[in-house]
Design a protein around this motif. Structure first.
Motif, short mmCIF file in Angstrom:
data_model
loop_
_atom_site.label_atom_id
_atom_site.label_comp_id
_atom_site.label_asym_id
_atom_site.label_seq_id
_atom_site.Cartn_x
_atom_site.Cartn_y
_atom_site.Cartn_z
N SER A 87 -1.80 7.94 4.55
CA SER A 87 -1.94 8.61 5.82
C SER A 87 -0.63 9.33 6.14
CB SER A 87 -2.26 7.59 6.91
OG SER A 87 -2.22 8.19 8.17
N ASP A 88 -0.70 10.58 6.54
CA ASP A 88 0.51 11.33 6.86
C ASP A 88 1.04 11.01 8.24
OD1 ASP A 88 0.48 12.68 4.46
OD2 ASP A 88 -0.78 14.30 5.24
N ALA A 133 6.40 4.80 4.32
CA ALA A 133 6.48 4.93 2.87
C ALA A 133 6.79 3.58 2.21
CB ALA A 133 7.54 5.96 2.49
N ASP A 134 7.72 2.83 2.80
CA ASP A 134 8.06 1.51 2.27
C ASP A 134 6.86 0.57 2.32
OD1 ASP A 134 10.47 -0.33 1.49
OD2 ASP A 134 9.36 -1.44 3.03
N ALA A 163 -1.90 2.48 11.45
CA ALA A 163 -3.34 2.57 11.27
C ALA A 163 -3.67 3.27 9.98
CB ALA A 163 -3.98 3.28 12.46
N ASP A 164 -4.46 2.60 9.19
CA ASP A 164 -5.03 3.19 7.99
C ASP A 164 -3.98 3.79 7.08
OD1 ASP A 164 -7.66 4.37 10.08
OD2 ASP A 164 -7.51 2.46 9.05
N ILE A 165 -3.00 2.99 6.70
CA ILE A 165 -1.90 3.44 5.85
C ILE A 165 -2.41 4.13 4.59
CG2 ILE A 165 -0.02 2.66 4.37
CD1 ILE A 165 0.46 0.44 6.36
N LEU A 166 -3.31 3.51 3.93
CA LEU A 166 -3.76 4.06 2.66
C LEU A 166 -5.21 4.50 2.72
CD1 LEU A 166 -2.00 1.55 0.27
CD2 LEU A 166 -1.31 3.86 0.87
N GLY A 167 -5.58 5.13 3.76
CA GLY A 167 -6.95 5.61 3.91
C GLY A 167 -7.23 5.69 5.38
#
Length: 184
Positions: free
Chosen positions: A3-4, A121-122, A33-37
């Motif tokens: 997620s940007d 990012a971390d 919210a929804d870091i990877l999607g």
């Protein structure tokens, strides 16, 4: 895909009026919210189960007392954050229906708050890495689950020294029992 635009509790609390700053001081962790999607996911072959008999429902737990293996319903968490009750998370016994489970915690190093993008990012690298594989049993890229995390806010970092990240897995459907070793 990452997620940007992470959504932090700081932003949510600001939208809610900051409640004289007290809510923010209590909230050293924030969800990304929804870091990877994003949004909801389809989870094939997941049996929906009703809450365990005698289930007591959620217990409000201090955000600094969360542990690996704690379970909750994401919507209940969102409701708690939006109501300004940001210092507690409604935790369930994993035998009760839930859609999220804490699987890993760690501290971010450094004296200066690195900024939301660096924290995001971390978190994306760490929560989707070996910790996820060790808990779920498959690599994140091959899993049907999503991850999210509670992260330190700049205010929590600076005022109370909060550096802790709490990674959790989201199923997209209500399940019972732990997700540890789910292998999917």
């Amino acid at each position: 895909m990452l997620s940007d635009k992470p959504q932090t509790i700081l932003g949510r609390v600001a939208l809610g009026g900051l409640a004289a700053g007290a809510a923010l001081a209590l909230s050293a962790c924030a969800p990304i919210a929804d870091i990877l999607g994003g949004g909801s996911i389809e989870v094939p072959d997941v049996d929906l189960e009703t809450p365990a008999e005698g289930g007591e429902g959620p217990t409000d737990t201090d955000v600094f007392q969360l542990n690996i293996g704690d379970c909750f319903i994401k919507e209940d968490l969102n409701t708690a954050f939006m109501s300004g009750d940001v210092s507690e998370v409604p935790i369930l016994d994993c035998a009760e229906s839930h859609d999220s489970e804490i699987f890993y915690t760690y501290d971010i190093a450094g004296d200066t708050y690195p900024g939301e993008e660096a924290v995001s990012a971390d978190v994306s690298e760490t929560c989707a890495g070996q910790a996820f594989t060790d808990f779920i049993g498959v690599e994140y890229a091959n899993s049907e689950f999503l991850i999210d995390a509670f992260t330190p806010t700049e205010d929590g970092w600076n005022t109370i020294g909060d550096r802790e990240v709490i990674c959790y897995v989201k199923t997209g459907e209500l399940v019972t029992g732990t997700l540890e070793g789910a292998n999917r």
